[in-house]
Motif scaffolding. Structure first.
Motif, PDB file in Angstrom:
ATOM      1  N   LEU A  17      20.934   0.782 -15.853  1.00  0.00           N
ATOM      2  CA  LEU A  17      20.276  -0.314 -15.135  1.00  0.00           C
ATOM      3  C   LEU A  17      18.761  -0.123 -15.069  1.00  0.00           C
ATOM      4  CD1 LEU A  17      22.833  -0.917 -12.256  1.00  0.00           C
ATOM      5  CD2 LEU A  17      22.448  -2.326 -14.287  1.00  0.00           C
ATOM      6  N   PHE A  18      18.307   1.122 -14.820  1.00  0.00           N
ATOM      7  CA  PHE A  18      16.865   1.380 -14.824  1.00  0.00           C
ATOM      8  C   PHE A  18      16.281   1.136 -16.218  1.00  0.00           C
ATOM      9  CE2 PHE A  18      17.522   3.983 -10.917  1.00  0.00           C
ATOM     10  CZ  PHE A  18      16.567   3.361 -10.138  1.00  0.00           C
ATOM     11  N   TYR A  19      17.017   1.510 -17.252  1.00  0.00           N
ATOM     12  CA  TYR A  19      16.560   1.317 -18.631  1.00  0.00           C
ATOM     13  C   TYR A  19      16.424  -0.167 -18.952  1.00  0.00           C
ATOM     14  CZ  TYR A  19      16.560   1.623 -23.731  1.00  0.00           C
ATOM     15  OH  TYR A  19      16.243   1.506 -25.052  1.00  0.00           O
ATOM     16  N   VAL A  20      17.410  -0.955 -18.605  1.00  0.00           N
ATOM     17  CA  VAL A  20      17.369  -2.401 -18.864  1.00  0.00           C
ATOM     18  C   VAL A  20      16.246  -3.048 -18.063  1.00  0.00           C
ATOM     19  CG1 VAL A  20      18.652  -4.554 -18.569  1.00  0.00           C
ATOM     20  CG2 VAL A  20      19.792  -2.550 -19.523  1.00  0.00           C
ATOM     21  N   ARG A  21      16.063  -2.617 -16.824  1.00  0.00           N
ATOM     22  CA  ARG A  21      14.975  -3.157 -16.005  1.00  0.00           C
ATOM     23  C   ARG A  21      13.618  -2.916 -16.666  1.00  0.00           C
ATOM     24  NH1 ARG A  21      12.875   0.000 -10.953  1.00  0.00           N
ATOM     25  NH2 ARG A  21      12.289   1.232 -12.753  1.00  0.00           N
ATOM     26  N   ASP A  22      13.413  -1.701 -17.177  1.00  0.00           N
ATOM     27  CA  ASP A  22      12.148  -1.380 -17.829  1.00  0.00           C
ATOM     28  C   ASP A  22      11.967  -2.167 -19.126  1.00  0.00           C
ATOM     29  OD1 ASP A  22      11.318   0.312 -15.862  1.00  0.00           O
ATOM     30  OD2 ASP A  22      11.851   2.149 -16.921  1.00  0.00           O
ATOM     31  N   LEU A  23      13.036  -2.371 -19.882  1.00  0.00           N
ATOM     32  CA  LEU A  23      12.904  -3.136 -21.122  1.00  0.00           C
ATOM     33  C   LEU A  23      12.542  -4.585 -20.843  1.00  0.00           C
ATOM     34  CD1 LEU A  23      15.739  -1.776 -23.412  1.00  0.00           C
ATOM     35  CD2 LEU A  23      13.306  -1.270 -23.484  1.00  0.00           C
ATOM     36  N   PHE A  24      13.094  -5.171 -19.798  1.00  0.00           N
ATOM     37  CA  PHE A  24      12.729  -6.540 -19.431  1.00  0.00           C
ATOM     38  C   PHE A  24      11.294  -6.615 -18.929  1.00  0.00           C
ATOM     39  CE2 PHE A  24      17.315  -7.573 -19.342  1.00  0.00           C
ATOM     40  CZ  PHE A  24      17.256  -8.737 -20.101  1.00  0.00           C
ATOM     41  N   PRO A  28       7.412   0.278 -23.040  1.00  0.00           N
ATOM     42  CA  PRO A  28       7.807   0.820 -24.341  1.00  0.00           C
ATOM     43  C   PRO A  28       9.138   1.576 -24.255  1.00  0.00           C
ATOM     44  CG  PRO A  28       5.503   1.299 -23.898  1.00  0.00           C
ATOM     45  CD  PRO A  28       6.071   0.703 -22.651  1.00  0.00           C
ATOM     46  N   MET A  29       9.915   1.503 -25.326  1.00  0.00           N
ATOM     47  CA  MET A  29      11.274   2.044 -25.312  1.00  0.00           C
ATOM     48  C   MET A  29      11.316   3.535 -24.975  1.00  0.00           C
ATOM     49  SD  MET A  29      14.282   1.859 -28.154  1.00  0.00           S
ATOM     50  CE  MET A  29      14.287   0.103 -28.215  1.00  0.00           C
ATOM     51  N   GLY A  30      10.398   4.324 -25.510  1.00  0.00           N
ATOM     52  CA  GLY A  30      10.389   5.755 -25.223  1.00  0.00           C
ATOM     53  C   GLY A  30      10.171   6.042 -23.748  1.00  0.00           C
ATOM     54  N   LYS A  31       9.226   5.345 -23.138  1.00  0.00           N
ATOM     55  CA  LYS A  31       8.954   5.525 -21.703  1.00  0.00           C
ATOM     56  C   LYS A  31      10.132   5.026 -20.867  1.00  0.00           C
ATOM     57  CE  LYS A  31       5.395   5.779 -18.535  1.00  0.00           C
ATOM     58  NZ  LYS A  31       4.889   7.100 -18.325  1.00  0.00           N
ATOM     59  N   ALA A  32      10.761   3.931 -21.301  1.00  0.00           N
ATOM     60  CA  ALA A  32      11.919   3.396 -20.568  1.00  0.00           C
ATOM     61  C   ALA A  32      13.077   4.388 -20.612  1.00  0.00           C
ATOM     62  CB  ALA A  32      12.343   2.056 -21.154  1.00  0.00           C
ATOM     63  N   MET A  33      13.286   5.035 -21.754  1.00  0.00           N
ATOM     64  CA  MET A  33      14.367   6.020 -21.847  1.00  0.00           C
ATOM     65  C   MET A  33      14.082   7.229 -20.960  1.00  0.00           C
ATOM     66  SD  MET A  33      15.333   5.902 -25.870  1.00  0.00           S
ATOM     67  CE  MET A  33      16.745   6.966 -25.718  1.00  0.00           C
ATOM     68  N   GLU A  34      12.825   7.638 -20.923  1.00  0.00           N
ATOM     69  CA  GLU A  34      12.438   8.766 -20.076  1.00  0.00           C
ATOM     70  C   GLU A  34      12.690   8.439 -18.610  1.00  0.00           C
ATOM     71  OE1 GLU A  34       8.196  10.574 -18.855  1.00  0.00           O
ATOM     72  OE2 GLU A  34       8.552  10.405 -21.006  1.00  0.00           O
ATOM     73  N   ARG A  35      12.297   7.245 -18.181  1.00  0.00           N
ATOM     74  CA  ARG A  35      12.512   6.838 -16.791  1.00  0.00           C
ATOM     75  C   ARG A  35      13.992   6.689 -16.467  1.00  0.00           C
ATOM     76  NH1 ARG A  35       8.154   2.015 -15.769  1.00  0.00           N
ATOM     77  NH2 ARG A  35       6.268   3.273 -15.932  1.00  0.00           N
ATOM     78  N   PHE A  37      16.367   8.507 -17.351  1.00  0.00           N
ATOM     79  CA  PHE A  37      16.953   9.799 -17.028  1.00  0.00           C
ATOM     80  C   PHE A  37      16.329  10.413 -15.780  1.00  0.00           C
ATOM     81  CE2 PHE A  37      18.036   9.531 -21.552  1.00  0.00           C
ATOM     82  CZ  PHE A  37      19.397   9.759 -21.441  1.00  0.00           C
ATOM     83  N   ILE A  38      15.071  10.110 -15.491  1.00  0.00           N
ATOM     84  CA  ILE A  38      14.388  10.718 -14.350  1.00  0.00           C
ATOM     85  C   ILE A  38      14.665   9.967 -13.048  1.00  0.00           C
ATOM     86  CG2 ILE A  38      12.117  11.179 -13.359  1.00  0.00           C
ATOM     87  CD1 ILE A  38      11.181  11.802 -16.215  1.00  0.00           C
ATOM     88  N   TRP A  39      14.587   8.630 -13.060  1.00  0.00           N
ATOM     89  CA  TRP A  39      14.677   7.870 -11.812  1.00  0.00           C
ATOM     90  C   TRP A  39      15.983   8.030 -11.058  1.00  0.00           C
ATOM     91  CZ3 TRP A  39      11.268   6.192  -8.612  1.00  0.00           C
ATOM     92  CH2 TRP A  39       9.984   5.957  -9.069  1.00  0.00           C
ATOM     93  N   PRO A  40      17.148   8.040 -11.706  1.00  0.00           N
ATOM     94  CA  PRO A  40      18.361   8.246 -10.896  1.00  0.00           C
ATOM     95  C   PRO A  40      18.359   9.576 -10.150  1.00  0.00           C
ATOM     96  CG  PRO A  40      18.948   7.289 -12.994  1.00  0.00           C
ATOM     97  CD  PRO A  40      17.492   7.650 -13.079  1.00  0.00           C
ATOM     98  N   TYR A  41      17.802  10.628 -10.751  1.00  0.00           N
ATOM     99  CA  TYR A  41      17.712  11.906 -10.037  1.00  0.00           C
ATOM    100  C   TYR A  41      16.714  11.809  -8.891  1.00  0.00           C
ATOM    101  CZ  TYR A  41      20.484  14.656 -13.302  1.00  0.00           C
ATOM    102  OH  TYR A  41      21.512  15.172 -14.032  1.00  0.00           O
ATOM    103  N   ALA A  42      15.596  11.149  -9.128  1.00  0.00           N
ATOM    104  CA  ALA A  42      14.565  11.042  -8.096  1.00  0.00           C
ATOM    105  C   ALA A  42      15.024  10.158  -6.935  1.00  0.00           C
ATOM    106  CB  ALA A  42      13.282  10.481  -8.697  1.00  0.00           C
ATOM    107  N   GLN A  43      15.814   9.142  -7.214  1.00  0.00           N
ATOM    108  CA  GLN A  43      16.256   8.209  -6.186  1.00  0.00           C
ATOM    109  C   GLN A  43      17.614   8.575  -5.594  1.00  0.00           C
ATOM    110  OE1 GLN A  43      14.263   5.834  -5.029  1.00  0.00           O
ATOM    111  NE2 GLN A  43      12.722   6.536  -6.460  1.00  0.00           N
ATOM    112  N   TRP A  44      18.182   9.712  -5.996  1.00  0.00           N
ATOM    113  CA  TRP A  44      19.524  10.082  -5.558  1.00  0.00           C
ATOM    114  C   TRP A  44      19.692  10.093  -4.040  1.00  0.00           C
ATOM    115  CZ3 TRP A  44      24.260   9.726  -6.557  1.00  0.00           C
ATOM    116  CH2 TRP A  44      25.187  10.490  -5.878  1.00  0.00           C
ATOM    117  N   PRO A  45      18.771  10.672  -3.253  1.00  0.00           N
ATOM    118  CA  PRO A  45      18.982  10.669  -1.793  1.00  0.00           C
ATOM    119  C   PRO A  45      19.073   9.252  -1.213  1.00  0.00           C
ATOM    120  CG  PRO A  45      17.285  12.250  -2.370  1.00  0.00           C
ATOM    121  CD  PRO A  45      17.593  11.472  -3.614  1.00  0.00           C
TER     122      PRO A  45
END
Length: 63
Positions: A17-24, A28-35, A37-45
């Motif tokens: 979902l974060f990846y699709v949000r960034d693509l819309f 850029p695809m590389g930055k969207a893929m990086e986010r 993987f990072i954002w779900p861990y950062a937003q976990w709490p």
């Protein structure tokens, strides 16, 4: 096994979902893929808090 499966499934879905949000948002695809993987861990709490808050009434009905 079951608990780990559901945890990984939840993480995978939020990452997608974060990846699709960034693509819309024309990120850029590389930055969207990086986010993705990072954002779900950062937003976990925050996600855990709201997930448990939404689960409490359901758990009360099942008990």
């Amino acid at each position: 096994m079951g608990k780990i499966f559901w945890l990984q499934a939840f993480y995978c879905i939020t990452g997608i979902l974060f990846y699709v949000r960034d693509l819309f948002a024309q990120v850029p695809m590389g930055k969207a893929m990086e986010r993705a993987f990072i954002w779900p861990y950062a937003q976990w709490p925050v996600m855990k808090f709201y997930l448990l808050k939404a689960w409490a009434p359901v758990q009360g009905l099942l008990s």
